[in-house]
Write a protein that holds these residues in place. Structure first.
Motif, PDB file in Angstrom:
ATOM      1  N   GLY A  73      -4.122   2.041  -4.469  1.00 50.64           N
ATOM      2  CA  GLY A  73      -2.900   1.249  -4.510  1.00 50.64           C
ATOM      3  C   GLY A  73      -3.198  -0.239  -4.528  1.00 50.64           C
ATOM      4  N   CYS A  74      -2.309  -1.035  -3.942  1.00 54.56           N
ATOM      5  CA  CYS A  74      -2.516  -2.491  -3.931  1.00 54.56           C
ATOM      6  C   CYS A  74      -3.806  -2.867  -3.217  1.00 54.56           C
ATOM      7  CB  CYS A  74      -1.320  -3.189  -3.265  1.00 54.56           C
ATOM      8  SG  CYS A  74       0.162  -3.235  -4.289  1.00 54.56           S
TER       9      CYS A  74
ATOM     10  N   SER B 232      -2.686   7.238  -4.802  1.00 51.06           N
ATOM     11  CA  SER B 232      -1.854   6.346  -5.597  1.00 51.06           C
ATOM     12  C   SER B 232      -1.705   6.935  -6.997  1.00 51.06           C
ATOM     13  CB  SER B 232      -2.512   4.963  -5.670  1.00 51.06           C
ATOM     14  OG  SER B 232      -1.751   4.083  -6.467  1.00 51.06           O
TER      15      SER B 232
ATOM     16  N   TYR C 154      -3.425   0.282  -9.102  1.00 53.03           N
ATOM     17  CA  TYR C 154      -1.987  -0.034  -9.022  1.00 53.03           C
ATOM     18  C   TYR C 154      -1.680  -1.405  -9.618  1.00 53.03           C
ATOM     19  CZ  TYR C 154       2.562   0.011  -6.461  1.00 53.03           C
ATOM     20  OH  TYR C 154       3.889  -0.003  -6.108  1.00 53.03           O
TER      21      TYR C 154
END
Length: 247
Positions: free
Chosen positions: A10-11, A18, A38
């Motif tokens: 993810g981030c 994710s 992401y």
């Protein structure tokens, strides 16, 4: 094509699992190399919209260099001068195609901000563009197509892990978009605002003559600002951003 794609993370690296996925239909992208994360796809989708709209508004090949979901630079594919080649570290003998010139100019807006960028092209990525990009520090690229030679060149970047994403140029997003933050769902209409020469008809100065070069510069700046986060200013010269200020 597929409905779901697992992401690298993810981030932040600790935010797993994710993914990106479609609730209806199939994803408009195919990963040809690497494993994007992401933020990579946030950059990819925003940068693709920018260059697609620039090409539609000007008729010229367009490119963008994105960092942190905002453009570090954007440009259309006007020819490079000898000075441009020197400034942007282009081999004096290298063949530069219009789409290659667009990316070189986009990255040249602020080479420090573009360090580790995500590249976006409105046209098929050719060998000239890939050859320039392979020597730059970059995380990935999105384009509507790649020549075999270009793809082979790009696959040599980052020890074979360079992110190469193919986008369906005919994809149109749903009219409503949603995003969840802190367990709360935000919903709004997609920003379909069309920016082109028609928007420049109301000239309020005494001189009503607007040169074609000025129209291109205004369109480049307005579309760049559309995809820049927060309140922003943008300076454009000769179809190339020379300063994008966000925040």
């Amino acid at each position: 094509m597929m409905k779901e794609l697992e992401l690298k993370y993810g981030c932040n690296p600790n935010q797993k699992p994710s993914r990106i996925y479609m609730t209806k239909g199939e994803l408009p992208v195919t990963v040809l190399n690497g494993k994007p994360g992401y933020i990579n796809f946030m950059d990819a989708f925003n940068s693709w919209q920018l260059v697609k709209e620039l090409k539609a508004a000007t008729g010229l090949p367009a490119a963008a260099s994105f960092k942190h979901v905002s453009p570090a630079g954007a440009a259309v594919g006007l020819p490079l001068t000898d000075m441009d080649r020197a400034i942007y570290f282009v081999n004096p003998d290298a063949e530069i195609t219009p789409i290659a010139a667009a990316y070189i100019r986009a990255r040249g807006a602020d080479r420090l901000c573009s360090y580790g960028d995500w590249a976006a092209l409105s046209d098929v990525c050719d060998a000239a563009t890939a050859t320039y990009l392979k020597d730059e520090v970059s995380d990935g690229i999105i384009a509507p197509g790649y020549t075999d030679e270009a793809l082979a060149i790009l696959k040599t970047k980052k020890k074979g892990n360079y992110n190469v994403v193919l986008i369906d140029p005919d994809y149109v997003p749903a009219p409503q978009e949603r995003r969840e933050i802190f367990g709360v769902v935000f919903e709004q209409g997609h920003n379909f605002l069309k920016i082109d020469e028609e928007m420049l008809q109301n000239i309020v100065t005494e001189n009503k003559e607007l040169p074609e070069s000025a129209k291109i510069d205004l369109i480049v700046s307005l579309i760049t600002l559309k995809y820049t986060q927060s309140n922003s200013v943008c300076y454009v010269k000769d179809g190339q951003t020379i300063g994008v200020g966000a925040g």
